[in-house]
Design a protein around this motif. Structure first.
Motif, short mmCIF file in Angstrom:
data_model
loop_
_atom_site.label_atom_id
_atom_site.label_comp_id
_atom_site.label_asym_id
_atom_site.label_seq_id
_atom_site.Cartn_x
_atom_site.Cartn_y
_atom_site.Cartn_z
N LYS A 257 7.66 5.92 -16.17
CA LYS A 257 8.27 4.58 -16.17
C LYS A 257 8.88 4.29 -14.80
N ILE A 258 8.02 3.73 -13.93
CA ILE A 258 8.43 3.43 -12.55
C ILE A 258 8.46 1.91 -12.40
N ILE A 259 9.60 1.39 -12.03
CA ILE A 259 9.71 -0.07 -11.87
C ILE A 259 9.70 -0.42 -10.39
N ASP A 260 8.70 -1.23 -9.99
CA ASP A 260 8.63 -1.72 -8.61
C ASP A 260 9.48 -2.99 -8.53
N LEU A 261 10.58 -2.90 -7.79
CA LEU A 261 11.53 -4.01 -7.74
C LEU A 261 11.23 -5.03 -6.63
N GLY A 262 10.16 -4.77 -5.88
CA GLY A 262 9.82 -5.74 -4.83
C GLY A 262 10.12 -5.23 -3.44
N ASP A 263 10.55 -6.13 -2.57
CA ASP A 263 10.71 -5.75 -1.16
C ASP A 263 11.96 -4.89 -0.96
N ILE A 264 12.16 -4.50 0.28
CA ILE A 264 13.21 -3.51 0.57
C ILE A 264 14.63 -4.02 0.30
N THR A 265 14.80 -5.35 0.20
CA THR A 265 16.15 -5.85 -0.11
C THR A 265 16.61 -5.38 -1.49
N ALA A 266 15.67 -4.96 -2.34
CA ALA A 266 16.06 -4.44 -3.66
C ALA A 266 16.83 -3.13 -3.55
N ALA A 267 16.80 -2.51 -2.37
CA ALA A 267 17.58 -1.28 -2.17
C ALA A 267 19.08 -1.56 -2.31
N ARG A 268 19.49 -2.83 -2.11
CA ARG A 268 20.92 -3.17 -2.33
C ARG A 268 21.31 -2.79 -3.75
N GLY B 53 0.82 -1.21 0.00
CA GLY B 53 0.00 0.00 0.00
C GLY B 53 0.86 1.26 0.00
N ALA B 54 1.93 1.24 0.78
CA ALA B 54 2.82 2.40 0.86
C ALA B 54 3.48 2.64 -0.50
N LYS B 55 3.89 1.55 -1.16
CA LYS B 55 4.52 1.71 -2.49
C LYS B 55 3.54 2.29 -3.49
N ALA B 56 2.27 1.84 -3.41
CA ALA B 56 1.26 2.35 -4.35
C ALA B 56 1.07 3.85 -4.13
N GLU B 57 1.07 4.26 -2.87
CA GLU B 57 0.88 5.69 -2.57
C GLU B 57 2.07 6.51 -3.08
N VAL B 58 3.26 5.99 -2.87
CA VAL B 58 4.46 6.71 -3.32
C VAL B 58 4.49 6.75 -4.85
N GLU B 59 4.12 5.65 -5.46
CA GLU B 59 4.13 5.62 -6.93
C GLU B 59 3.16 6.68 -7.48
N SER B 60 1.97 6.79 -6.87
CA SER B 60 1.00 7.80 -7.33
C SER B 60 1.58 9.20 -7.18
N LEU B 61 2.24 9.44 -6.06
CA LEU B 61 2.83 10.76 -5.83
C LEU B 61 3.92 11.05 -6.87
N LEU B 62 4.73 10.05 -7.17
CA LEU B 62 5.82 10.26 -8.13
C LEU B 62 5.27 10.48 -9.55
N ARG B 63 4.12 9.90 -9.83
CA ARG B 63 3.50 10.16 -11.14
C ARG B 63 3.11 11.64 -11.24
N THR B 64 2.72 12.24 -10.11
CA THR B 64 2.38 13.67 -10.16
C THR B 64 3.63 14.53 -10.36
N PHE B 65 4.82 13.96 -10.09
CA PHE B 65 6.08 14.66 -10.40
C PHE B 65 6.36 14.61 -11.90
N MET C 143 22.78 15.63 -15.36
CA MET C 143 21.51 15.60 -16.10
C MET C 143 21.44 14.38 -17.03
N PHE C 144 21.42 13.20 -16.43
CA PHE C 144 21.25 11.96 -17.19
C PHE C 144 20.54 10.97 -16.28
N ASN C 145 20.04 9.89 -16.88
CA ASN C 145 19.34 8.90 -16.07
C ASN C 145 19.51 7.51 -16.68
N PHE C 146 19.19 6.50 -15.91
CA PHE C 146 19.21 5.12 -16.40
C PHE C 146 17.89 4.81 -17.12
N SER C 147 18.01 4.10 -18.24
CA SER C 147 16.81 3.70 -18.98
C SER C 147 16.92 2.21 -19.25
#
Ligand SMILES: NC(=O)c1ccc[n+]([C@@H]2O[C@H](COP(=O)([O-])OP(=O)(O)OC[C@H]3O[C@@H](n4cnc5c(N)ncnc54)[C@H](OP(=O)(O)O)[C@@H]3O)[C@@H](O)[C@H]2O)c1
Length: 205
Positions: A167-178, A151-163, A198-202
């Motif tokens: 193209k937002i990839i949900d990598l799963g649980d918090i261990t993906a932060a590694r 639920g928290a990820k869904a809320e954050v994803e919605s907020l980031l869409r307003t930014f 001024m560059f990003n990963f695609s």
């Protein structure tokens, strides 16, 4: 820098924002408040945590635990914490190393120490100007989120869409932060090579 960018974006989208610092009289925070109108205030980390529904951790990765302790466990309890920090260690100069990596990450350390908080790792893989304005690049590329609370990820994803993020990839649980924290060495190297943040990963497949 990151707190300023994200706070400014949130205010521009109509959210009330409290910029937290170690002291309520932090000059940069006061200057940010003065520049951002009626929706913006500043205070201590505890003030910011106590009066917010969603908290962005934009502190130095080496100091994040200390900052969150100052924010106060009781003020953070049950809330979403968007962790933008990277565990960069500059103690031996440039390039920085990661103070936690491989089998652990700062996102996981925070989640373990603050079990009642819904940690969502996000936005840590790109520069702060782009975080809040993906349209500055012709092809904005991807951002990544991860965390244990769906639920928290869904809320954050919605907020980031307003930014402006699509193209937002949900990598799963918090261990993906590694993984998302361990791209920092190549991000730092690319910034040196390209001479700009001024560059990003695609991701292509
Ligand atoms: N800069 C970027 O474009 C970028 C991009 C992606 C991710 N990040 C990550 O985002 C985070 C913020 O980066 P930044 O460049 O904006 O700022 P920074 O200089 O790394 O951190 C500033 C923040 O850390 C707090 N802080 C520093 N030392 C502290 C301590 N000993 N105890 C408690 N709090 C402490 C400061 O509190 P005070 O206000 O009280 O001084 C301030 O809120 C970092 O983890 C960075 O790796 C940055």
């Amino acid at each position: 820098m990151v707190g300023d960018s994200i706070g400014t974006k949130l205010v521009s989208l109509g959210h009330k924002v409290i910029m937290g610092s170690r002291t309520a009289t932090n000059e940069k925070a006061i200057s940010w408040t003065n520049r951002n109108g009626a929706l913006a205030t500043n205070g201590t980390f505890a003030d910011a945590a106590a009066y917010s529904e969603i908290i962005f951790n934009c502190t130095s990765g080496q100091a994040s635990l200390e900052a969150l302790q100052l924010a106060g466990r009781e003020n953070l309890q049950g809330k979403i914490l968007v962790d933008v920090a990277n565990p960069l260690d500059f103690s031996k100069g440039m390039p920085p190393s990661l103070s936690v990596c491989n089998t652990d990450s700062l996102g996981e350390v925070i989640q373990r120490q603050f079990t009642d908080v819904k940690v969502v790792k996000a936005l840590n893989t790109l520069g702060c100007q782009l975080m809040v304005n993906p349209g500055l690049l012709k092809d904005p590329g991807n951002i990544f989120i991860c965390g244990n609370d769906v639920g928290a990820k869904a809320e954050v994803e919605s907020l980031l869409r307003t930014f402006g993020w699509e193209k937002i990839i949900d990598l799963g649980d918090i261990t993906a932060a590694r993984g998302t924290e361990q791209v920092l060495p190549i991000w730092v190297r690319l910034m040196g090579k390209l001479g700009t943040p001024m560059f990003n990963f695609s991701i292509v497949s």
